[in-house]
Scaffold this motif. Structure first.
Motif, PDB file in Angstrom:
ATOM      1  N   LEU A 256       0.851  -0.973  -0.009  1.00  0.00           N
ATOM      2  CA  LEU A 256       0.121   0.159  -0.004  1.00  0.00           C
ATOM      3  C   LEU A 256       0.938   1.192   0.120  1.00  0.00           C
ATOM      4  CD1 LEU A 256      -3.045   1.109   0.295  1.00  0.00           C
ATOM      5  CD2 LEU A 256      -2.523   0.974   2.982  1.00  0.00           C
ATOM      6  N   SER A 279      -2.169  12.264   0.631  1.00  0.00           N
ATOM      7  CA  SER A 279      -2.732  11.079   0.739  1.00  0.00           C
ATOM      8  C   SER A 279      -1.915   9.941   1.035  1.00  0.00           C
ATOM      9  CB  SER A 279      -3.601  10.549  -0.297  1.00  0.00           C
ATOM     10  OG  SER A 279      -4.774  11.547  -0.611  1.00  0.00           O
ATOM     11  N   ILE A 283      -1.182   7.649   4.080  1.00  0.00           N
ATOM     12  CA  ILE A 283      -1.271   6.171   4.304  1.00  0.00           C
ATOM     13  C   ILE A 283       0.333   5.698   4.845  1.00  0.00           C
ATOM     14  CG2 ILE A 283      -0.691   4.534   2.402  1.00  0.00           C
ATOM     15  CD1 ILE A 283      -2.889   5.740   0.946  1.00  0.00           C
ATOM     16  N   ILE A 334      -6.584  16.871   3.692  1.00  0.00           N
ATOM     17  CA  ILE A 334      -7.470  16.116   2.725  1.00  0.00           C
ATOM     18  C   ILE A 334      -8.869  15.946   3.093  1.00  0.00           C
ATOM     19  CG2 ILE A 334      -7.664  13.724   1.797  1.00  0.00           C
ATOM     20  CD1 ILE A 334      -4.803  13.006   2.893  1.00  0.00           C
ATOM     21  N   ILE A 350     -11.252  10.503  -5.799  1.00  0.00           N
ATOM     22  CA  ILE A 350     -10.470   9.616  -5.666  1.00  0.00           C
ATOM     23  C   ILE A 350      -9.966   8.803  -7.010  1.00  0.00           C
ATOM     24  CG2 ILE A 350     -10.693   6.610  -4.770  1.00  0.00           C
ATOM     25  CD1 ILE A 350     -12.621   7.822  -2.938  1.00  0.00           C
TER      26      ILE A 350
ATOM     27  N   ALA B 286      -8.265   9.142   1.550  1.00  0.00           N
ATOM     28  CA  ALA B 286      -6.852   8.952   1.216  1.00  0.00           C
ATOM     29  C   ALA B 286      -6.811   7.394   1.205  1.00  0.00           C
ATOM     30  CB  ALA B 286      -5.731   9.182   2.638  1.00  0.00           C
ATOM     31  N   TYR B 288      -8.934   5.060   0.523  1.00  0.00           N
ATOM     32  CA  TYR B 288      -9.691   4.501  -0.729  1.00  0.00           C
ATOM     33  C   TYR B 288      -8.881   4.820  -1.825  1.00  0.00           C
ATOM     34  CZ  TYR B 288     -14.345   2.789   0.817  1.00  0.00           C
ATOM     35  OH  TYR B 288     -15.367   2.075   1.129  1.00  0.00           O
ATOM     36  N   TRP B 289      -8.042   5.943  -1.805  1.00  0.00           N
ATOM     37  CA  TRP B 289      -7.393   6.106  -3.211  1.00  0.00           C
ATOM     38  C   TRP B 289      -6.194   5.084  -3.226  1.00  0.00           C
ATOM     39  CZ3 TRP B 289      -1.824   7.788  -2.766  1.00  0.00           C
ATOM     40  CH2 TRP B 289      -1.368   8.212  -3.932  1.00  0.00           C
ATOM     41  N   GLY B 290      -5.744   4.821  -2.040  1.00  0.00           N
ATOM     42  CA  GLY B 290      -4.578   3.844  -2.115  1.00  0.00           C
ATOM     43  C   GLY B 290      -5.015   2.388  -2.349  1.00  0.00           C
ATOM     44  N   ARG B 292      -7.759   1.511  -3.978  1.00  0.00           N
ATOM     45  CA  ARG B 292      -8.371   1.473  -5.470  1.00  0.00           C
ATOM     46  C   ARG B 292      -6.944   1.319  -6.446  1.00  0.00           C
ATOM     47  NH1 ARG B 292      -8.707   4.911  -9.755  1.00  0.00           N
ATOM     48  NH2 ARG B 292     -10.384   4.393 -11.388  1.00  0.00           N
TER      49      ARG B 292
END
Lengths: 357, 383
Positions: A256, A279, A283, A334, A350, B286, B288-290, B292
């Motif tokens: 990820l 983002s 993450i 964000i 997204i 964030a 969800y972006w990753g 996806r």
């Protein structure tokens, strides 16, 4: 849209070099000594520090994405050098202002507190005050400082030898020094309006995301290999479901954060990528927290020793997750951006990212 | 294991726009009650409308009624449908896996018989894997198919069969010969069974809120002709494992709560959201972006001819846990006593998520089984 890919030669060369020069002992020695001149020297011979910077200004050419790939591998091997500071942060600021790059280390001020006063005086600036957590200031030749004055953005190129530097470290023993400026005089030059405090902070975050993705991947691999070697109850501990959970969660966080780092890198190389970078940092921060926990648990007591290399990565991650923005800063940033898109705009954000903003 | 970042091409982006416009027209926000992911209402007319656009069985070849599109094209259609909460229940299983299985392992006769009808959105399929005594240990299934003149006689019970009471066909993993010593994967075969067959009995197993999705399906000497065996007799386990790669790692494993998140924002309208809720949105968007990006890269791997078993297991394990985390965080942060018959659509959806989402980490392979598959892959062991 042209596809952006990393020059494979960069990955190969960096892998070969770092696995040679960056043994467990070498990283440990650098921590004890507070710097690693031999490793820095070997690193500079490749021209890696200055990838993505214009060759006319002493850079090595190439793209930001190429430079981020090197940073990912710096994180993967825990190479104890100020790669991000000299390259895509400090080197970038200097080159954007038209300065020739110095031969030595460049660093930047990650958190420019209110007690730093920069006064423009004709062709020079005078700087007074102090800055904390400045990476490798003790080894730096130049400190590049971005500042705003009267509607314009500027970069000052300060001789580190003109400053008073107090050595401090982060959780991994990496230099994060306190720098005091007692009316230090330096040259400065204007940069474009796009290079402001936010774009600098995002670029700092991007650098940490690349480093973190490498470190999480390495931790995940160390954990797979350790739990395969370690035998208890007559079989490798990796055969136990309870241990497999840690392996899988760490591998997910490695995948990820690397995906996030590379995707953000691609958008940033195209010239925007604020949403992606923010983002990716969030993450990576959260992945670092989860993965260090999983990997340490799977290693048992061995992971708690200096003798075993896990701590090179876990301690770096514990520091890097807070550098250039922790969870609170980026989730808020964000969140406000996302909510402003409205219910119907959430999913397009997204899928489309910065390009729909 | 490698997930490569990938981007949508111009024609893929055009498809995305087309799907969004279709949904805006067919299911205008405010005019439909959004579904929660793949556990969506069955709406055959809607499925057939999608099929008219070529969006059901779209990755199947044109020769069999498909559109010759890619796994990524299918990903684009599916993510938009799920995000919108569209009623995709009728064609869901056929589109996601059965069509591909029949194409890959079936005979030309079977392809001709089933694939065009799947692509028209007509046929609904159920999956017959679990049995009362075989869940995670799937290879231990004991429902028997015994040789009979011109076909097979089936006896036994399948359980947790979603939609058997509404669907047309049933793809079953059955034991066609006894377990060989030390190889329980041998002796399994996949058969296509008409859910209207004589001797086949469907009994509802009410869901915890009283609704009807699950069934128990009992076979008493159900006759299945030879032409309904999919692939080779005895190769069922291999075929089933391949089928799982299509089943795992797609948008259905992480998008189930998305329409609920959208609805929260829709109902908040101009009310300023608290800082904690803003941060929650930041975190969700964030992630969800990753996720996806990872899931999309699995679709690209499928298009490049790979069977990304480990990658798709990792994504499904992460995605389904994330779905539960999303709902947990909404519950923690939003101060309300939700109720399944509230006047607020958001509350109704949230209530539904709370009650149904524990199943997300169970259906189609529990996360414990997925971890074991993925962990073997990480260690370079055969999966």
């Amino acid at each position: 849209m042209t596809e952006l890919i990393v020059d494979e030669l960069i990955t190969q060369t960096a892998n070969r070099l770092f696995s040679e020069i960056c043994s467990h002992e070498a990283i440990q020695n650098a921590e004890t000594a507070g710097e690693a001149p031999e490793i820095w020297a070997a690193y500079t011979e490749t021209g890696f520090p200055w990838i993505s910077i214009d060759e006319n200004l002493g850079g090595s050419g190439g793209t930001l994405l190429d430079a981020l790939e090197v940073l990912r591998l710096i994180g993967y091997y825990a190479v104890p050098v100020p790669a991000a500071e000299t390259g895509i942060l400090g080197g970038w600021l200097l080159s954007e202002a038209g300065f020739q790059l110095p031969e030595g280390i460049v660093t930047v001020l990650p958190d420019q507190g209110p007690d730093l006063a920069i006064k423009v005086d004709g062709s020079q600036v005078s700087i007074t005050g102090s800055a904390i957590r400045v990476p490798w200031a003790r080894s730096a030749e130049i400190i590049a400082i971005l500042f705003h004055d009267d509607g314009n953005n500027y970069v000052a190129s300060v001789q580190a030898s003109d400053c008073v530097i107090t050595p401090m470290t982060n959780m991994a023993g990496e230099p994060r020094d306190t720098v005091r400026f007692d009316g230090v005089v330096s040259s400065y030059a204007e940069v474009s309006a796009a290079i402001d405090a936010q774009s600098f902070r995002l670029r700092g975050a991007l650098s940490r995301v690349a480093l973190m993705a490498g470190a999480i991947e390495k931790m995940s691999q160390l954990t797979v290999s350790y739990t395969n070697d370690r035998v208890q109850f007559g079989r490798p501990v990796a055969r136990f479901q309870a241990v497999q959970q840690h392996l899988v969660w760490a591998a997910q966080d490695a995948a990820l954060s690397r995906m996030a780092a590379e995707s953000a890198g691609i958008e940033a190389t195209r010239g925007n990528g604020a949403f992606e970078t923010a983002s990716a940092k969030l993450i990576a921060n959260q992945a670092a927290s989860r993965a260090t926990k999983a990997c340490h648990q799977a290693h048992g007591a061995m992971g708690m020793t200096q003798e075993y290399p896990l701590h090179h990565y876990s301690r770096r991650l514990w520091s890097w997750r807070k550098e250039y923005g922790g969870d609170a800063e980026w989730s808020q940033w964000i969140g406000q951006l996302a909510i402003a898109q409205g219910a119907d705009g959430l999913y397009p954000l997204i899928t489309g990212g910065s390009r729909v903003l | 294991m490698r997930f490569n970042p990938t981007e949508l091409s111009t024609s893929e982006l055009a498809l995305q726009t087309e799907v969004r416009q279709f949904l805006k027209t067919e299911l205008a926000p405010g005019t439909h009650e959004p579904c929660l992911g793949m556990a969506a209402r069955k709406d055959k007319p809607f499925s057939m409308k999608m099929a008219e656009r070529g969006w059901v069985g779209m990755a199947l070849p044109k020769a069999w009624g498909g559109s010759d599109r890619t796994a990524v094209d299918r990903f684009i259609v599916v993510e938009e449908m799920l995000r919108w909460g569209a009623p995709v229940g009728h064609h869901w299983v056929a589109d996601r896996q059965t069509g591909s299985v029949i194409l890959k392992f079936g005979t030309d006769e079977q392809r001709k018989r089933f694939l065009p009808a799947i692509c028209r959105g007509e046929l609904g399929f159920s999956i017959g894997m679990s049995e009362p005594d075989s869940g995670s240990d799937l290879a231990s299934v004991s429902t028997k198919a015994e040789r009979a003149t011109g076909g097979w006689l089936i006896n036994g019970t399948k359980i947790w069969t979603s939609g058997a009471h509404e669907n047309d066909w049933f793809v079953c993993l059955l034991r066609t010969s006894s377990m060989e010593d030390g190889n329980k994967h041998a002796g399994l075969s996949q058969l296509l069974i008409d859910l209207q067959s004589d001797g086949l009995e469907i009994s509802p197993i009410p869901f915890l809120d009283g609704s009807h999705h699950f069934n128990e399906v009992t076979f008493n000497d159900v006759f299945v002709p030879d032409e309904n065996v999919v692939g080779d007799v005895g190769m069922g386990w291999h075929q089933n494992t391949t089928e799982m790669a299509y089943e795992r790692g797609g948008p259905d494993r992480w998008l189930s709560p998305f329409s609920t998140i959208e609805q929260l924002l829709r109902e908040a309208k101009d009310t300023p959201l608290e800082q904690s809720v803003q941060s929650l949105f930041g975190e969700l968007i964030a992630r969800y972006w990753g996720i996806r990006n990872l899931s999309l890269s699995v679709a690209r791997l499928i298009d490049s001819g790979e069977a990304p078993t480990i990658e798709s297991s990792l994504v499904k394990e992460m995605g389904t846990r994330f779905e539960q985390e999303v709902i947990e965080k909404l519950v923690q942060l939003i101060e309300l006593e939700y109720s399944p018959d509230s006047h607020s659509l958001f509350e109704r959806m949230l209530s539904q998520c709370i009650v149904t989402f524990p199943g997300n980490t169970i259906r189609g392979g529990t996360i414990e089984i997925l971890r074991s598959v993925a962990a073997k892959g990480l260690q370079g062991l055969p999966v």
